[in-house]
Design a protein around this motif. Structure first.
Motif, PDB file in Angstrom:
ATOM      1  N   PHE A  62       0.819  -1.214   0.000  1.00  0.00           N
ATOM      2  CA  PHE A  62       0.000   0.000   0.000  1.00  0.00           C
ATOM      3  C   PHE A  62       0.853   1.265   0.000  1.00  0.00           C
ATOM      4  O   PHE A  62       0.556   2.236  -0.699  1.00  0.00           O
ATOM      5  N   GLY A  63       1.928   1.262   0.779  1.00  0.00           N
ATOM      6  CA  GLY A  63       2.767   2.452   0.862  1.00  0.00           C
ATOM      7  C   GLY A  63       3.426   2.783  -0.463  1.00  0.00           C
ATOM      8  O   GLY A  63       3.423   3.940  -0.903  1.00  0.00           O
ATOM      9  N   ARG A  64       4.013   1.768  -1.110  1.00  0.00           N
ATOM     10  CA  ARG A  64       4.668   2.000  -2.397  1.00  0.00           C
ATOM     11  C   ARG A  64       3.656   2.411  -3.462  1.00  0.00           C
ATOM     12  O   ARG A  64       3.916   3.300  -4.279  1.00  0.00           O
ATOM     13  N   ALA A  65       2.494   1.762  -3.454  1.00  0.00           N
ATOM     14  CA  ALA A  65       1.467   2.112  -4.440  1.00  0.00           C
ATOM     15  C   ALA A  65       0.988   3.542  -4.250  1.00  0.00           C
ATOM     16  O   ALA A  65       0.789   4.289  -5.228  1.00  0.00           O
ATOM     17  N   ALA A  66       0.783   3.952  -2.995  1.00  0.00           N
ATOM     18  CA  ALA A  66       0.354   5.325  -2.723  1.00  0.00           C
ATOM     19  C   ALA A  66       1.391   6.322  -3.226  1.00  0.00           C
ATOM     20  O   ALA A  66       1.051   7.384  -3.763  1.00  0.00           O
ATOM     21  N   SER A  67       2.673   5.965  -3.062  1.00  0.00           N
ATOM     22  CA  SER A  67       3.748   6.846  -3.533  1.00  0.00           C
ATOM     23  C   SER A  67       3.731   6.971  -5.048  1.00  0.00           C
ATOM     24  O   SER A  67       3.886   8.069  -5.603  1.00  0.00           O
ATOM     25  N   VAL A  68       3.543   5.837  -5.750  1.00  0.00           N
ATOM     26  CA  VAL A  68       3.496   5.863  -7.217  1.00  0.00           C
ATOM     27  C   VAL A  68       2.311   6.691  -7.704  1.00  0.00           C
ATOM     28  O   VAL A  68       2.421   7.446  -8.676  1.00  0.00           O
ATOM     29  N   LEU A  69       1.187   6.575  -6.997  1.00  0.00           N
ATOM     30  CA  LEU A  69      -0.037   7.266  -7.412  1.00  0.00           C
ATOM     31  C   LEU A  69      -0.095   8.715  -6.932  1.00  0.00           C
ATOM     32  O   LEU A  69      -0.985   9.472  -7.353  1.00  0.00           O
ATOM     33  N   HIS A  70       0.831   9.091  -6.028  1.00  0.00           N
ATOM     34  CA  HIS A  70       0.853  10.442  -5.450  1.00  0.00           C
ATOM     35  C   HIS A  70      -0.447  10.737  -4.703  1.00  0.00           C
ATOM     36  O   HIS A  70      -1.048  11.810  -4.856  1.00  0.00           O
ATOM     37  N   VAL A  71      -0.889   9.745  -3.919  1.00  0.00           N
ATOM     38  CA  VAL A  71      -2.062   9.937  -3.071  1.00  0.00           C
ATOM     39  C   VAL A  71      -1.710   9.477  -1.657  1.00  0.00           C
ATOM     40  O   VAL A  71      -0.730   8.764  -1.441  1.00  0.00           O
ATOM     41  N   ALA A  72      -2.513   9.915  -0.690  1.00  0.00           N
ATOM     42  CA  ALA A  72      -2.306   9.475   0.691  1.00  0.00           C
ATOM     43  C   ALA A  72      -2.711   8.009   0.815  1.00  0.00           C
ATOM     44  O   ALA A  72      -3.669   7.551   0.183  1.00  0.00           O
TER      45      ALA A  72
END
Length: 308
Positions: A18-28
């Motif tokens: 979840f953390g890496r995906a949120a970073s890629v998507l630029h969302v919290a």
């Protein structure tokens, strides 16, 4: 369910965290978690198993991933098509092509597209017809050159050309044989069987040999002509394939190619019928035909006959 949720899902499935995906998507991360939970609730399935190392896709997620990826690619194509209505064709075009045919077409087609469609970016995917057929249906390639006949369900197909096969061997091999030969002349020759079994060149060769009652003598099997060429030069055997794949070697006297009467392969162009081809894809088809005409006219595609 909307495209944003599907995009979040695809990124999370690929990242597995979840953390890496949120970073890629630029969302919290809480926003990502909420959207995935809403998607799971709407579909009525669990898509991820949460654990200390991240999130593992479930079997249902693997099923959804292929379809979601297709929808996102289709949505992107739609956006590009609408934009392209106001200007020249643009965007990526993924072309599926066999390794041998890539040796003939990749360079002249790339040059022609760069000259005539500067905003189109080509990507070649090299594989054999059975794999390319599946990739077309999955939406992984936009256009493919297939060896016919092929199953046409969910495909739009167009005639392209018919290419005669040749016996390819070292120059000295030709001196012992006439300029043109038949399938019966292949009996007992040490053959480097090139391509996939039950597909393309191999399928046509074996079918014609069986029809003529000819016993073939395969000494080794390889997939690509690049490997076959090395074996031929090392005098392991000869192969049956297309002269165009070894044109440079023929012109420089390293190999020779003798046409085999009655042995040819029909090639067709195909794209999926369940989604419209982009303007860039349609324009690339026309350039591909143009390039084929020029190669045949200039004898840079030996023993090929246009079918369009």
């Amino acid at each position: 369910m909307d495209l944003r949720q599907l995009r979040y899902f695809v990124v999370l499935a690929n990242q597995g965290h979840f953390g890496r995906a949120a970073s890629v998507l630029h969302v919290a991360q809480p926003a990502l978690t909420r959207q995935i939970r809403l998607l799971e609730e709407e579909l009525g399935v669990q898509l991820f198993v949460r654990h200390s190392r991240g999130a593992s896709p479930t079997e249902e997620a693997a099923f959804l991933l292929e379809r979601a990826s297709f929808l996102l690619r289709y949505a992107e194509q739609l956006k590009q098509d609408m934009s392209a209505l106001q200007r020249h064709p643009s965007g990526p075009v993924v072309i599926g092509i066999s390794p041998g045919l890539a040796m003939t077409l990749a360079v002249p087609l790339t040059r022609a597209v760069q000259e005539q469609l500067p905003e189109v970016r080509l990507r070649f995917v090299q594989a054999f017809s059975p794999t390319l057929h599946e990739m077309l249906l999955r939406g992984q390639v936009d256009l493919a050159v297939l060896n016919g006949p092929v199953p046409v369900a969910n495909l739009l197909t167009y005639p392209f050309l018919t290419e005669g096969m040749c016996l390819i061997g070292p120059p000295a091999h030709r001196k012992a044989r006439p300029a043109r030969i038949g399938v019966r002349d292949l009996a007992e020759l040490p053959l480097v069987m090139t391509g996939l079994a039950k597909s393309g060149v191999r399928l046509e060769l074996e079918a014609q040999a069986a029809h003529a009652g000819v016993h073939l003598n395969p000494v080794v099997e390889v997939e690509t002509m690049e490997v076959a060429k090395r074996l031929i030069k090392e005098k392991v055997g000869v192969t049956v394939h297309f002269a165009a794949t070894v044109l440079e070697d023929i012109e420089e006297g390293r190999l020779c190619a003798q046409p085999i009467d009655g042995l040819s392969l029909r090639r067709i162009l195909a794209h999926p019928s369940d989604r419209p081809a982009s303007r860039a894809t349609k324009a690339t088809v026309e350039i591909l035909r143009q390039v084929a005409r020029e190669l045949v006219a200039k004898k840079r595609w030996p023993h090929a006959t246009l079918d369009f």
